[in-house]
Design an enzyme around this catalytic site. Sequence first.
Site, short mmCIF file in Angstrom:
data_model
loop_
_atom_site.label_atom_id
_atom_site.label_comp_id
_atom_site.label_asym_id
_atom_site.label_seq_id
_atom_site.Cartn_x
_atom_site.Cartn_y
_atom_site.Cartn_z
N TRP A 151 -12.37 -7.10 6.45
CA TRP A 151 -11.55 -6.85 7.52
C TRP A 151 -12.27 -6.24 8.73
CZ3 TRP A 151 -6.28 -6.97 7.35
CH2 TRP A 151 -5.57 -6.48 8.59
N MET A 193 -10.26 -3.51 -1.00
CA MET A 193 -10.46 -2.69 0.24
C MET A 193 -11.59 -1.55 0.08
SD MET A 193 -6.50 -2.83 1.99
CE MET A 193 -6.10 -2.16 0.28
N TYR A 209 -13.27 0.13 1.79
CA TYR A 209 -13.45 0.96 3.11
C TYR A 209 -12.51 1.83 3.59
CZ TYR A 209 -10.85 -3.39 3.81
OH TYR A 209 -10.22 -4.44 3.90
N ASP A 210 -12.49 2.66 4.64
CA ASP A 210 -11.63 3.62 4.71
C ASP A 210 -11.74 4.56 3.75
OD1 ASP A 210 -10.86 2.50 7.33
OD2 ASP A 210 -8.97 1.77 6.44
N GLU A 247 0.70 -1.08 -0.03
CA GLU A 247 0.00 -0.03 0.01
C GLU A 247 0.77 1.15 -0.06
OE1 GLU A 247 -3.14 -0.24 2.92
OE2 GLU A 247 -3.36 -2.14 2.60
#
Length: 488
Positions: free
Chosen positions: A355, A199, A201-202, A136
């Site tokens: 997650w 991913m 999310y966030d 990342e």
Amino acid sequence: MAAAADNGLMVCYYGSWAVYRQGNGKFDVEAIDPAICTHLVFGFAGLGSDNKIKAKRCNFASQIFLSSIVLDPYNELCENWGKCAYNRFNALKEQNADLVTILAMSSSSSTRKTFVDSSIEMLKAHKFDGLDMDWEYPTQRGGKPEDKVNFISLLSDLSTALHANNMILTAAVSAGKLTIDPAYDIPGMAKNLDIMNLMAYDLHGAWDPYTHHQSGLYQYPDDTGDNVYLNQDFAVNYWIDGGMPSTKIALGVPLYGRCWKLDYSTEENGYYAPASQPGPAGPYTRSPGFLGYNEICEFQKKESDWVVEIAPGMNEPYTYSYKHERIWCSYDDHDSCIKKASYAKSKNLAGMMVWSIETDDFHGICGRPFDLIKTLRETFSGGDIPTPPTPPTTPSTTTDPSAPTKPTTVPTTSPAPPPPDGVCQKPGINADPDNCHHYYLCSLNANDKYEATEEKCAEGTLFNPNADICDWANSVCAIGGICPNDCA
């Protein structure tokens, strides 16, 4: 080895540091239900200075993946008083013969052959079925433009080596357009990956000075500018349009909330409400701006003042409490998990990803245990979670009676470690009370003596001794009473 289950994937990441949490938040390997996930991913491993894979521990409690990577042989390995978490994790396959176990690897550029060879060696030694790459992100955060090509070269070498050993290659990737464009060669990734864990999310959090949902399925009607890209539907379509087959994508859903403190200057409590500070840390995860779903549902169950609403045009809940430090959290619940799994099915995706498993309501305090994971899997497959098959019994063979016997089970306890010595108060993570810019990893050598390794927190982060992680500096300082020399 098949990369996907017949009725869809249910990929479950496991944050191994949850073993250090307190009370009802403590989650060790044996707390995992091996029947509810098709793929279990142990987080994390990392690179040493020699470019060889090592057993490491890290944190995913912020918008980006913090470079707070910590060696944790005490928890993960058996040697020198270790707790054998890798071996116990893979022993879960004795209860579910179809379960696929994967080791997640946080990464940057490296000498590829050294890394690939050491990865295969480690996966075999601990009986993992594959490797998950969590870089990342290529080209970002100190990376170079050529890392976009380097990443594909690394994936190609890994894919060849893993497939030759009947293992699979997966990767966790960003859902943000502004990261996807510079970081990923999508056709190259599609060629080499068996599963892509999106991913999604966030997408929002306490780094924003206003409230928003961190994992909205669709765009909020009032979004403008770059915020129109920050939703799951956009991310899924962008990856597919870029060349990733839908049947390789597992849609990520967070089992936690992103939280703010609503500003006192206004009584707004919907999306885009002014909120310049992270929400207070929870009793288990102990990181400001972050609450596990288990923490949120327990608060709501015990305290009647929590308000739960769904914004117009959205599918996911948010909750707030003026009595609880004016906290405001966006999160997912049973109903939103149904909608997201139904969406993934309609888009012909491979399945779902979460997650992470240890922040679901695993004790069943608010309902059935692991309700969010079970809901995602049941909805996507359109039926009940099947009873997993158990491995066939190994037929007995004649052995040399003089040969030493080997234990049939993985040890779950270890002898008491030595007393404190210098900076090492215990095996594993040790804070420096005078300096939160680093911490020490303490392990035991063959002579049962402590060896301390200094690990520095990334720029902009500090070590949070309450949660044993490097986290955003403003979040750590918001706790109060810790890091006095760094939060003045």
